[in-house]
Design a protein around this motif. Structure first.
Motif, short mmCIF file in Angstrom:
data_model
loop_
_atom_site.label_atom_id
_atom_site.label_comp_id
_atom_site.label_asym_id
_atom_site.label_seq_id
_atom_site.Cartn_x
_atom_site.Cartn_y
_atom_site.Cartn_z
N ARG A 33 21.25 -8.00 0.53
CA ARG A 33 20.05 -7.71 0.42
C ARG A 33 19.83 -7.45 -1.09
O ARG A 33 19.36 -6.48 -2.07
N HIS A 34 20.13 -8.57 -1.73
CA HIS A 34 20.14 -8.49 -3.37
C HIS A 34 19.09 -10.04 -4.37
O HIS A 34 18.68 -10.48 -3.58
N TYR A 35 18.68 -8.84 -5.27
CA TYR A 35 17.65 -9.66 -5.38
C TYR A 35 17.07 -9.10 -7.22
O TYR A 35 18.15 -8.00 -7.35
N VAL A 36 16.55 -10.15 -7.26
CA VAL A 36 16.76 -9.85 -9.30
C VAL A 36 14.71 -9.05 -8.70
O VAL A 36 13.99 -10.13 -8.44
N LEU A 37 14.28 -8.12 -9.42
CA LEU A 37 12.93 -8.05 -9.53
C LEU A 37 12.07 -7.68 -10.85
O LEU A 37 13.22 -7.33 -12.04
N TRP A 38 11.30 -8.52 -11.49
CA TRP A 38 10.21 -8.80 -12.72
C TRP A 38 9.40 -7.17 -12.76
O TRP A 38 8.26 -7.43 -11.72
N PHE A 39 8.94 -6.90 -13.16
CA PHE A 39 7.19 -6.13 -13.58
C PHE A 39 6.31 -6.13 -14.18
O PHE A 39 6.59 -6.02 -15.58
N ARG A 40 5.49 -5.78 -14.17
CA ARG A 40 4.31 -5.78 -15.29
C ARG A 40 3.27 -4.69 -14.69
O ARG A 40 3.10 -4.37 -13.79
N HIS A 41 3.24 -3.93 -16.00
CA HIS A 41 1.87 -2.73 -16.52
C HIS A 41 0.62 -3.30 -15.59
O HIS A 41 0.58 -4.48 -16.11
N GLU A 42 0.18 -1.97 -15.48
CA GLU A 42 -0.54 -2.88 -15.63
C GLU A 42 -2.14 -2.77 -16.55
O GLU A 42 -1.43 -2.61 -17.97
N ILE A 43 -2.97 -3.17 -16.19
CA ILE A 43 -4.01 -3.68 -17.06
C ILE A 43 -4.70 -3.41 -17.21
O ILE A 43 -5.78 -4.11 -16.23
N VAL A 44 -5.76 -2.62 -17.32
CA VAL A 44 -7.39 -2.35 -17.02
C VAL A 44 -8.05 -3.38 -17.64
O VAL A 44 -8.41 -3.95 -18.42
N ARG A 45 -8.99 -3.60 -16.27
CA ARG A 45 -9.43 -5.13 -17.26
C ARG A 45 -11.11 -4.81 -16.44
O ARG A 45 -10.96 -4.07 -15.58
N PRO A 70 0.65 -1.32 0.40
CA PRO A 70 0.04 0.14 0.19
C PRO A 70 0.68 1.56 0.33
O PRO A 70 0.89 2.07 -0.84
N GLY A 71 1.60 1.73 0.60
CA GLY A 71 2.92 2.48 1.34
C GLY A 71 3.71 3.06 -0.15
O GLY A 71 3.15 4.31 -0.26
N GLY A 72 3.50 2.48 -1.12
CA GLY A 72 5.11 2.21 -1.90
C GLY A 72 4.14 2.58 -3.54
O GLY A 72 5.36 2.70 -4.51
N SER A 73 3.59 1.36 -3.28
CA SER A 73 3.06 1.35 -5.39
C SER A 73 2.73 2.19 -6.13
O SER A 73 2.46 2.20 -7.75
N ALA A 74 2.44 3.84 -5.56
CA ALA A 74 2.07 4.92 -6.14
C ALA A 74 4.09 5.11 -7.00
O ALA A 74 3.73 5.18 -8.77
N SER A 75 4.59 5.14 -6.47
CA SER A 75 5.74 5.48 -6.69
C SER A 75 6.57 4.00 -8.03
O SER A 75 7.29 4.72 -8.73
N LEU A 76 5.80 3.29 -8.12
CA LEU A 76 6.50 2.08 -8.61
C LEU A 76 5.83 2.31 -10.56
O LEU A 76 6.09 1.84 -11.45
N SER A 77 4.54 3.01 -10.25
CA SER A 77 3.56 3.08 -11.25
C SER A 77 4.29 3.77 -12.89
O SER A 77 4.96 4.04 -12.76
N PRO A 78 4.11 3.07 -13.93
CA PRO A 78 2.57 2.40 -14.35
C PRO A 78 3.40 0.79 -13.67
O PRO A 78 2.36 -0.41 -14.64
N ALA A 79 4.26 0.30 -13.08
CA ALA A 79 4.07 -1.29 -13.50
C ALA A 79 2.97 -1.57 -12.31
O ALA A 79 2.75 -0.86 -10.70
N ALA A 80 2.28 -2.59 -12.61
CA ALA A 80 1.70 -2.72 -10.52
C ALA A 80 1.38 -4.19 -10.31
O ALA A 80 1.07 -4.56 -9.90
N GLY A 81 2.64 -4.74 -11.03
CA GLY A 81 2.72 -6.39 -10.49
C GLY A 81 4.03 -6.27 -10.11
O GLY A 81 4.55 -6.20 -11.36
N VAL A 82 4.69 -7.30 -9.82
CA VAL A 82 5.75 -7.27 -9.36
C VAL A 82 6.55 -9.08 -8.88
O VAL A 82 5.90 -9.73 -8.82
N LEU A 83 7.61 -10.05 -9.72
CA LEU A 83 8.33 -10.57 -9.25
C LEU A 83 9.19 -10.94 -9.09
O LEU A 83 10.41 -10.15 -9.50
N ALA A 84 9.45 -11.33 -7.77
CA ALA A 84 11.08 -11.24 -7.08
C ALA A 84 11.47 -12.21 -6.24
O ALA A 84 10.77 -12.60 -6.08
#
Ligand code: BLA
Length: 520
Positions: A436-448, A414-428
């Motif tokens: 703290r080493h990560y690989v992250l993947w992002f997906r854009h919003e798809i209006v459903r 909830p806190g940080g999702s706006a700053s990630l826009s247009p990403a709406a989904g993540v896989l990490a």
């Protein structure tokens, strides 16, 4: 005979109604509970007189031979001698009761031997008299013959809907699939022109409550011949020896929930039949049949429909397995290229980021980032570095093991999702046991947009004003627009991310050991 008490359904929903022990049946047949092995009638439906000419009370205590002929009784004896005898309903054949031919089915449930007799309708549901036994087999056969031409799920479902409509004469036949949250959606439809279309519509989870879904996994077919029927109670109401209500889970004649009958009437469907589609042991969906008028479907035709449902289930399972496996193989090839690139370079991060397309492909993502030792390398359409760093900070404080995924960060972060826009989904994935080493993947919003059959929030209110669920009264299309969702991460994509994680951890460990050995 005593009236059947209406169920009381509280605000918790419909899932508490004990639909497997209604104490009553639908009126289009006769149900007997027999002593085992004595074969005496110990419970009988109150409509005995109508079908047999003998009063229910007079039949209690009598041997079953007063109702069924010797050949069927011999068949029943034979079945009882088999291992796991009659755990599933078994068709014994037809017998004459008075001038009526009746189909007879036996099964055991909860220690009770249950016999159901169903008079054969004169018009067996095909709109033609007789001849129907000769036409069912060719129809299932024609379904099977057309299967190889269906390469995708939708045409396969269309074909099944068409065939079931042809076999049963229902006005509308739907293929209904349960989604992850158990709400359902209509994938395919076959209908007479005067029936409204339900294709593409979604139905809330509570329309088919949990205990009903569980029951439909056990018992794959049910017919409700007339939504206005009067339930016929069993006499006596409870089993005289156990004092318990007889479990009718597997009985074809089981009386159904009065709430569901109300639902059907609200929908303008006076007859329905549904056949379970079971894939990988789960209730995947239903073949749902509707008719505006009451409609009976003869038992042999229902058995043929059940058989078609089994074939359809196997086909769907094979298609899904194939597709997932193919996708998994594609991703494995991508993974191999990434691992090769990592092997060629001293730094794992350099190895990963040297192949940006592969890294994105591995998870079907719009953007990606690799975060390690104070570095953040962004790839494709990724959020800003500071938003990514905040997300990693948050992730490292969650107890998620080595992997995290969300298709709806707005709710999950909830806190940080706006700053990630247009990403709406993540896989990490976390790629270090220590840091703290990560690989992250992002997906854009798809209006459903989701088209519901009626406003799903309009379920509610009973007469006495208490909050209680009742079926809604309108099924008119109600469009909902959902924002903030990304496409769902597929099992094969999550699996590929896990494999990458394990490979990185193994390589990092080996390199660390090599370094240690060099320093000795
Ligand atoms: C059962 N609900 C069902 C069944 C279907 C649906 C198919 C199985 C019985 C049958 O074959 O008719 C719902 N029917 C649908 C849907 C479509 C359809 C979604 O044709 C889509 C095209 N239902 C409610 C509410 C309650 C409820 C509010 O809407 C509870 C208060 C209950 N539905 C309910 C119950 C059953 C049921 C209890 C089980 C009926 C039984 O088998 O006894």
């Amino acid at each position: 005979p005593a009236a059947v008490a209406p169920p009381t359904i509280g605000p918790n929903g419909c899932e508490h109604e004990p639909i497997h022990i209604p104490g009553a049946i639908q009126p289009h047949g006769l149900l007997l509970v027999l002593s085992d092995p004595g074969m005496q009638i110990i419970q009988i439906s109150a409509n005995a007189m109508q079908w047999s000419g003998l009063a229910a009370e007079a039949l209690l205590g009598q041997p079953v031979s007063v109702l069924i002929d010797d050949a069927l009784q011999a068949g029943l004896h034979h079945q009882l001698g088999e291992p796991a005898a009659l755990e599933q309903p078994h068709y014994l054949g037809a017998t004459a009761i008075g001038s009526q031919r009746c189909d007879v089915v036996a099964h055991r449930r909860g220690g009770q031997l249950i016999l159901e007799l169903e008079p054969q309708p004169v018009d067996a549901g095909m709109g033609v008299d007789l001849g129907w036994t000769n036409t069912i087999y060719p129809q299932v056969r024609s379904f099977v013959a057309q299967l190889p031409s269906c390469h995708a799920l939708e045409p396969l479902c269309m074909l099944a809907a068409d065939e079931v409509r042809l076999m049963t004469g229902f006005g509308r036949v739907l293929i209904y699939r349960f989604e992850d949250d158990d709400h359902g959606c209509v994938l395919a439809e076959s209908r007479q022109p005067d029936y409204d279309s339900y294709l593409g519509l979604h139905f809330p989870e509570s329309d088919i409550p949990r205990q009903a879904r569980e029951l439909y996994r056990l018992n794959p077919i049910r017919l409700i011949a007339d939504a206005h029927y009067q339930p016929v109670p069993l006499i006596p109401a409870h089993h005289p020896q156990t004092g318990a209500a007889t479990d009718l889970s597997l009985a074809a004649l089981r009386s159904v929930s009065p709430l569901h009958l109300q639902y059907m009437r609200n929908m303008g469907t006076l007859a329905s039949m549904s056949i379970s589609i079971i894939v990988g042991g789960r209730l995947w969906g239903l073949i749902a049949c509707h008719h505006a008028q009451p409609r009976h479907v003869a038992l042999p035709i229902r058995m043929a429909c059940e058989h078609l449902g089994q074939i359809l289930s196997l086909q769907i399972e094979a298609k899904q397995d194939n597709e997932e496996a193919q996708h998994g193989r594609d991703l494995s090839r991508v993974l191999v290229r990434l691992l090769a690139s990592m092997a060629e370079r001293d730094s794992l991060v350099d190895g990963l980021t040297a192949m940006p397309n592969e890294l994105l492909q591995l998870a079907g993502a719009d953007g990606a980032a690799v975060v390690s030792s104070g570095r953040c390398v962004r790839i494709g359409d990724a959020p800003t570095e500071s938003a990514i760093v905040d997300l990693v900070d948050w992730l490292s404080r969650q107890d998620v093991g080595g992997r995290y995924s969300s298709e709806h960060l707005e709710a999950d972060y909830p806190g940080g999702s706006a700053s990630l826009s247009p990403a709406a989904g993540v896989l990490a994935i976390s790629i270090s046991q220590l840091h703290r080493h990560y690989v992250l993947w992002f997906r854009h919003e798809i209006v459903r947009t989701v088209d519901w059959a009626g406003d799903p929030t309009k379920t509610g209110h009973s007469q006495d004003g208490e909050a209680a669920l009742t079926p809604r009264s309108s099924f008119a299309r109600w469009r909902q627009t959902l924002h903030g969702y990304a496409r769902r991460w597929r099992a094969s994509e999550i699996d590929a991310a896990d494999q990458l994680r394990h490979a990185i951890l193994a390589v990092a460990l080996r390199r660390a050991e090599e370094m240690a050995a060099l320093n000795e």
